[in-house]
Every structure is written in C-alpha cells, then in structure tokens.
Design an enzyme around this catalytic site. Structure first.
Site, short mmCIF file in Angstrom:
data_model
loop_
_atom_site.label_atom_id
_atom_site.label_comp_id
_atom_site.label_asym_id
_atom_site.label_seq_id
_atom_site.Cartn_x
_atom_site.Cartn_y
_atom_site.Cartn_z
N TYR A 30 13.17 -10.84 65.15
CA TYR A 30 11.86 -10.20 65.40
C TYR A 30 11.00 -10.30 64.14
CZ TYR A 30 14.80 -7.98 69.00
OH TYR A 30 15.67 -7.73 70.03
N TRP A 34 6.69 -4.36 64.93
CA TRP A 34 6.80 -3.73 66.24
C TRP A 34 6.41 -2.27 66.16
CZ3 TRP A 34 8.81 -8.47 66.70
CH2 TRP A 34 8.92 -9.02 67.99
N TRP A 36 7.11 0.92 67.89
CA TRP A 36 7.95 2.11 67.66
C TRP A 36 8.97 1.86 66.56
CZ3 TRP A 36 12.02 4.11 71.75
CH2 TRP A 36 12.86 3.08 72.15
N TYR A 83 8.61 -16.77 67.51
CA TYR A 83 8.97 -15.76 68.53
C TYR A 83 8.20 -16.09 69.80
CZ TYR A 83 9.31 -11.16 70.78
OH TYR A 83 9.55 -10.15 71.67
N GLY A 170 10.42 0.07 75.58
CA GLY A 170 11.34 -0.16 74.46
C GLY A 170 12.74 -0.50 74.96
N ASP A 172 13.94 -2.76 77.24
CA ASP A 172 13.45 -3.88 78.05
C ASP A 172 14.18 -4.15 79.36
OD1 ASP A 172 12.30 -3.93 75.58
OD2 ASP A 172 12.57 -6.06 75.25
N ARG A 207 21.50 -10.59 76.08
CA ARG A 207 20.03 -10.52 76.22
C ARG A 207 19.64 -10.51 77.71
NH1 ARG A 207 16.62 -9.35 72.21
NH2 ARG A 207 15.06 -10.48 73.38
N TYR A 364 22.53 -5.74 75.66
CA TYR A 364 21.23 -5.19 75.31
C TYR A 364 21.05 -3.75 75.81
CZ TYR A 364 16.34 -6.53 74.11
OH TYR A 364 15.09 -6.66 73.56
N TRP A 365 20.10 -3.48 76.70
CA TRP A 365 19.85 -2.09 77.11
C TRP A 365 20.63 -1.72 78.38
CZ3 TRP A 365 17.57 1.23 73.86
CH2 TRP A 365 16.80 0.70 72.82
N GLU A 408 21.92 -4.43 65.60
CA GLU A 408 20.88 -3.93 66.50
C GLU A 408 21.47 -2.94 67.52
OE1 GLU A 408 19.05 -7.18 68.56
OE2 GLU A 408 17.37 -5.99 69.32
C1 2M8 Z 1 13.22 -5.44 71.78
O1 2M8 Z 1 12.07 -5.86 72.50
C2 2M8 Z 1 11.40 -7.08 72.24
C3 2M8 Z 1 10.15 -7.06 73.06
O2 2M8 Z 1 9.35 -5.97 72.69
C4 2M8 Z 1 12.22 -8.31 72.56
O3 2M8 Z 1 13.28 -8.20 73.17
O4 2M8 Z 1 11.81 -9.40 72.17
C5 2M8 Z 1 13.49 -3.99 72.19
O5 2M8 Z 1 14.75 -3.58 71.79
C6 2M8 Z 1 12.42 -3.06 71.64
O6 2M8 Z 1 12.73 -1.73 71.90
C7 2M8 Z 1 12.23 -3.26 70.16
O7 2M8 Z 1 11.14 -2.51 69.74
C8 2M8 Z 1 12.02 -4.73 69.80
C9 2M8 Z 1 12.00 -4.99 68.31
O8 2M8 Z 1 13.09 -4.38 67.71
O9 2M8 Z 1 13.04 -5.54 70.39
#
Ligand code: 2M8
Length: 722
Positions: A30, A34, A36, A83, A170, A172, A207, A364-365, A408
């Site tokens: 990333y 970002w 939050w 990205y 957040g 995703d 992912r 992931y989530w 992460e």
């Molecule tokens: C993740 O989200 C981004 C898109 O916003 C991605 O997957 O590319 C999420 O975990 C999100 O909560 C987080 O803010 C971001 C950057 O850490 O990654």
C-alpha cells in the site's frame, strides 16, 4: 521493561513507511496514504513524536474534499503505477466539482477515526500548548467531515450514515457484503478491463477473489458515471449499508469532538447532538437480539444482514450500546465462536464467527485477527468494565507481533502472520498499548505520597457499630457491599469513579458494616478454607476502602505506606494490608525486599495464620492495581475451585507471555517477588504449566530448554478503574 526492544522494532516499521509527509500502510503493498490507517498511525506517533502525528493528519486533511469528505486514499505522487486503482482510474479531478486542488485522491471515504486520533495527540503530548494551534486548525475540518456524513450519507436522518462501497468499511471482503455483491452480475455487465496489483505481492488465497474485485470496480464505475454526486449515486447504487463498525467509529469520534471542542472553548452543541443521534440510531436499528450482536443494515432490502463479524461488537468502542446490549453481545463475544477466555489454541478476536461454514483463518477480512479491530475492542471493553476480556485482547496485541512480526493480519489459530509484513497500524497500535501501560506506572504524585507520612497508622473502621454480634459470613457481606458500590458506580459513571463513589449510600452502608469487624471473633475461622476465604475477601475490600477513603486518583503508590499504615481493627487486633497478605495469607513470610518476617516472634496474631502457603493466593488478591488480579468473591465451600480459576485467568492473561520462537518467557513481576512461594524457578514453570491452556506453549515449557530466557514485566501500579 521487556517491551522496549519491541517498541523500538515497531518504531522502525513506521520509519520505514514514513515518506516525510505521511506514512504508507506498507511500502510493499500500500504505497499511498490511507484514510483510517493514518488515524491509527497518528495514535502510535502521539506517544513519542507529536510533530509527526500532526503532520500525518495534516497531510490527510489537506486533501479534504470541498464537500467535507475525507478521501479513502491520498495518492503518493512518487509511487504512482504501483497500486490499483490509482488516479488515472478514479478521475476525480476531472469528474467531481468537489475534488481538492493539488492532491490526487480516490472518490470514496473510510471510517472517521480521526477525531479520536486528534484527541489522543493532544492528550499524549508532553507540551499540550504546542498542540493547540493544530487543534484550532483541524477542529473545523473535523466538523466539516462529520457534517458531510450527516448531510450526504444519512437519508433517513436517523443518526446512521451509510457506506456505498466495501472499501469504505475498511473490511473489504467481509462476508457481510456477500449477499449484496452476489447480486451484481458482473459476467453480464460492462466492466472495463483492469489488472490487479495486490496479487503480485500477496498470495491470492489471502486476498479477495477476482469476481469481487470486478464488483468493486463496477461500483467505482457507477460513481464515475454520476460524477461523484451523492444524490445521483444514492438512487442508483446497489450497495448502501449502515455498517456498525463505521457508525461506531463515528460515535467515538463524535464523543472526541465534544472533548476537543471543550478544550478549545467552542460551542459543542452540534457534536453533542450527533453523539446522541448516532448512538440512538445504533441502539435502535442495528441490534440483533436473537444473535446477540449488532448487524449491518441493507438500505436497499430494508433489513439487517445477519452475518456475525467482529464489526458487530464495535458499538462498545463507540459507547453506543446500552448496558443490556453490552451484556448480551459480551456473551457472544466471549464464546467459542470468537475464541473465549481460556479457550486456548486460538487468538482473539477472529474477524468472523469461527463456526460459520465459510470462515477462513487466513483470508483477509474473512477470519484472521486484525490488530486495529482488537485495539478498538480493547478500548471498548474497558469502557464497559469487561476487564478480564480486555486484558486477553491486550495480550494478543502484544503477543502476535512479538512472536510473528508486524504483519497485516494473523492466523486466528496458530497466529502466523499474513498479508504484508511491516504493516504500519499493527506497529502503531502495539506502541499505543505498550505506552498506555508504561505511562500509567509513572503517574505517581510525589506530594500526595506524604498524605499519611506523619501518621503512624490510619484506622479505616473507626467508630462504634450498632451491631455487636457480627455474622460468620461478615467478610462476604462486606465484599458484597463493595460489589453494590461498583454496580452503582458503573450505572452512574460507566466506570469505577473512586473519588465520587465516596458520596454513595452504598459506601456509607459499607462503612457501617466494617465497624462490626471489631467484634468479630477471629477464632471462628477454624479451617484452612474459612481462613482463606475470609482474609482474601477482606483484603480485597480493604484495598478499595483505602482507595476511596484516601481519595487516591491514579495509583496506590500515591500514599506512602498504603499497605502498612492503613488498618482495620478486627476482633481486638489491628491488621494492615501487609499483615493480612504476608502475615496471615503467606504463613508469616518476609515481604519482598524485607529482612524480617511480617509477624515478629511475640506477635499474638500469629495464631491466626494460614498454616500452609498456597501460591494461588497471589492471583486472588486484588491490590487495586492494573497488574493485580480482578476482584472476585471467595467462599469457604468452593475455595479450591475458585483459586484454581483465578490462577488460570492470570496465567492465560497478558501477565504471562510465552514466545516459543524466541525461546523466551515474559512474566509478571509477581513471580519475581514471590519466587520462593512457588518453589523457585522450576516451581514457577510447573505452576504455569498446570494452568496454561495453549498446548503448543505447554509443549514448549515441558522441553525445559536450558537456553530459555526469562524476563519480568514491569508492574503496573495504576489504579484499576474498570
Ligand atoms: C485494505 O484495503 C485496500 C483498499 O482500500 C486494499 O485492499 O487495497 C483494507 O484492509 C483497508 O482497511 C486498509 O485501510 C487498506 C490499507 O491498509 O488496505
């Protein structure tokens, strides 16, 4: 403190991701700023680099849209091309009348954690005055951000604001979104061709699926079609959701805004109304009583999405659940669905109900443990008085990064790190929890320490009692009155507000009751069980009484001789807390760092001692500090079971951290002070082994590797206020 080394490592992670103006969540995956993430990151910085914390949020808020929206991503011009999706795809500058000048951003937002972070920056700053200009600068921008949410995203005006893209939550690829996303028939829709970049870095099984990415992109295309105009999007967007996570964070930030406004002496009516409205909106619309959790609400279908993820516990963080709702969700939270206390072989809190068919421990989530979610829950549990569980979460916030690295997210069963390494918010929130604990230790006020300096003793149960024939269960009655006092304090103030509970009727009842101790015949305690339960209960009650009577604010260390000078008169004898602890309960042993035994040779109180020292008492005595055991009630009939439970709680809490990978153990200082009570180091290890629930760690202990390093954790003398 043993965490120093790890705090240093955490700072290194942040340094690595710091660009000079903001912090990338991770340089590997990333490379931009970002929304939050920056809030959480600033909270970490607030403990050791106020300037950087301020810079972080300044950069984000400089990119605020004219309508007030804080964008999900502010792009790093140095790293474009690494990205997906980036500005060439979002095209906000071309399409939206509100896009900011001079900054490249995406066209959606994220959970508004920023006011919480700003307040932390102020509170943690050494020089508070230096933060005021920043507060003055950002306060109107924070108001503008919240106003945007209420104006554009709250069509029913019920205090709840909607999100319109999974990225806005957040979380995703949370299973909560499945039912809505499944309806977007991407195979038959026109979606531009694109190339994901995330799976070049991270294996696809951790992912989101390709089909979900297509849906994410479909939604972005829809926003573009409507030139990012909310009124248009709202009519057309299939994804409109009241998310409990987003709204709880909004609620926490509303509360923080009230505090910031008060510091700045601004009118705080607007954020006060927001706080009440959103809190009510959450309480009335998102609670699923049957499932004992808060759910997201689908605005299109007009119904709750009954999927149980960790987002459903977040109203605790936002202080947006009633006490009844908190009790209900706590039952579910502390169940095997989310890795209960002492369940063993799992880490709290998995992001999704472990028992769901599609739970996935590494995707992931959809199952792993996330540090930001743990952190919010840790804060929330404290607010609602769930101390033991909050400590379990703090433990995982320490243990996972220490053992596996600043990843992460983490496997909910074996803790392995997934996603990108060197992840910023994992490092930042690790620092926050470590510093919170360290700081509280230092709060002792030197002047207050002398409160009792000139007095030889302070008898806490002075005066005559009407009742001169006390009951045999007096110690339990005394402790139950304390319990009433606690309940009253929680009901009134939501925490243990020691100075204020002095005025409570329950405290007056308590003071009446302890006067009866003078007429208590100690010789009635004729068995080991009766002695143990009586003296443990009494010790715990007396500590609380001392804290209230001497108006202690932060730590029992504020009063020199707290444990030796405060006394109760019992059956014609005087007993200090040390007399009870080291004299009676530790079978008249030397207190730590003392040359002599507690009761001297000729002391008549020796006849009351518990003959055989039971080391489990160390985990039952609640000495009013954070590091001590929480208060429970002990009964003569079940004392052994109860002591076992207390020992088990302590051994599996953040007071005992075992790191097999590094061949080391970090133990509470209690073990160092009372090493002999356990039979030396081998005895300590055996004791831990007996109560440990995690099989892997037990196996590690059993190996008794001679290279094993043992460290002792600083003792937190801060008052236990929850
Ligand atoms: C993740 O989200 C981004 C898109 O916003 C991605 O997957 O590319 C999420 O975990 C999100 O909560 C987080 O803010 C971001 C950057 O850490 O990654």
């Amino acid at each position: 403190m043993p965490f120093h080394k790890y705090v240093k490592r955490a700072k290194k992670v942040l340094d690595k991701n710091w660009t000079g103006e903001f912090t990338m969540p991770s340089v590997h995956l990333y490379p931009h700023q970002w929304n939050w993430d920056s809030g959480f990151i600033a909270i970490g910085y607030s403990h050791y680099d106020t300037k950087r914390a301020i810079k972080e949020l300044t950069h984000l808020f400089n990119a605020q849209w004219e309508n007030g929206m804080i964008p999900q991503i502010v792009f790093n011009k140095e790293k474009l091309g690494t990205y997906f999706p980036e500005p060439d795809f979002w095209q906000v500058e071309k399409l939206s009348p509100y896009a900011p000048e001079g900054y490249l951003t995406s066209g959606i937002t994220m959970p508004p954690i920023h006011a919480v972070a700003v307040l932390k920056i102020y509170k943690n700053a050494k020089e508070k005055d230096e933060v005021i200009p920043f507060l003055k600068w950002i306060y109107p921008k924070l108001l503008k951000q919240h106003r945007y949410l209420y104006r554009e995203r709250s069509p029913e005006n019920n205090g709840l604001v909607y999100i319109r893209h999974p990225w806005e939550s957040g979380m995703d690829n949370s299973p909560t979104w499945d039912s809505i996303l499944d309806k977007i028939d991407v195979e038959n829709l026109k979606i531009p061709k694109f190339k994901r970049k995330d799976i070049n870095v991270i294996s696809q099984d951790m992912r989101p699926k390709d089909i979900d990415y297509k849906r994410y992109i479909y939604l972005v295309e829809l926003f573009k079609k409507h030139r990012y105009l909310e009124d248009e999007i709202r009519k057309d967007c299939p994804f409109l959701v009241y998310d409990p996570l987003f709204n709880s964070i909004l609620s926490a930030s509303n509360k923080a805004l009230v505090e910031i406004g008060t510091i700045l002496e601004e009118d705080i009516i607007e954020p006060e109304i927001w706080y009440l409205k959103t809190k009510t909106g959450i309480i009335e619309n998102l609670f699923n009583e049957e499932a004992k959790i808060f759910d997201a609400y689908d605005l299109k279908e007009k119904k709750l999405i009954k999927v149980n993820t960790a987002a459903g516990f977040m109203p605790l963080f936002g202080e947006a659940a009633t006490k009844y709702q908190a009790e209900k969700i706590y039952e579910f939270l502390n169940s095997t669905s989310f890795c209960a206390l002492h369940q063993g072989n799992c880490f709290t809190i998995p992001n999704y109900n472990i028992k769901s068919k599609d739970f996935d421990r590494k995707n992931y989530w959809r199952g792993p443990v996330w540090i930001n979610i743990n952190w919010m829950l840790y804060e929330g549990l404290k607010k609602y008085g769930y101390r033991e569980k909050s400590i379990q979460l703090a433990k995982n916030i320490f243990e996972l990064p220490v053992r596996f690295g600043f990843y992460e997210y983490f496997d909910s069963f074996d803790g392995r790190g997934y996603g990108t390494k060197d992840f910023s918010w994992t490092a930042a929130l690790f620092i926050d929890v470590a510093k919170q604990l360290e700081k509280s230790r230092k709060k002792t006020n030197i002047f207050k320490m002398f409160k009792t300096f000139l007095s030889k003793e302070v008898i806490l149960n002075e005066g005559e009692s009407k009742n001169k024939v006390p009951s045999e269960n007096l110690s339990q009655e005394i402790l139950l009155t304390i319990k009433d006092l606690f309940t009253a304090s929680y009901a009134e103030y939501g925490s243990l507000d020691y100075p204020r509970i002095k005025q409570f009727e329950e405290y007056k009842n308590y003071k009446e009751l302890v006067k009866q101790l003078k007429y208590f015949d100690i010789s009635q305690l004729d068995t080991r069980e009766k002695k143990l339960s009586f003296w443990i209960n009494l010790f715990n009650a007396m500590v609380i009484d001392g804290i209230i009577a001497l108006e202690i604010q932060e730590s029992v260390k504020e009063v020199l001789g707290f444990f030796s000078k405060l006394k109760y008169e019992i059956g014609g004898y005087k007993f200090s807390l040390n007399d009870i602890y080291h004299g009676i309960l530790r079978s008249n042993k030397k207190p730590p760092y003392h040359p002599c035994k507690q009761f001297k040779l000729w002391d008549r109180r020796k006849k009351f001692i518990v003959e055989e020292l039971d080391p489990r008492i160390h985990f039952a005595l609640a000495c009013g500090t954070y590091s001590c055991a929480p208060i429970k009630f002990y009964t003569a009939d079940n004392i052994d079971l109860e002591l076992d439970l207390s020992a088990k709680s302590f051994i599996n809490s953040s007071e005992v951290i075992i790191i097999p990978e590094e061949n080391r153990i970090i133990l509470s200082y209690i073990f160092k002070w009372y090493e002999k009570d356990f039979g030396g180091l081998p005895g300590i290890l055996g004791f831990i082994d007996r109560y440990l629930v995690d099989d892997d760690k037990r196996r590690f202990l059993k190996r008794r590797n001679p290279e094993m390093k043992i460290e002792y954790m600083y003792y937190d003398w801060n008052l236990n206020k929850y």
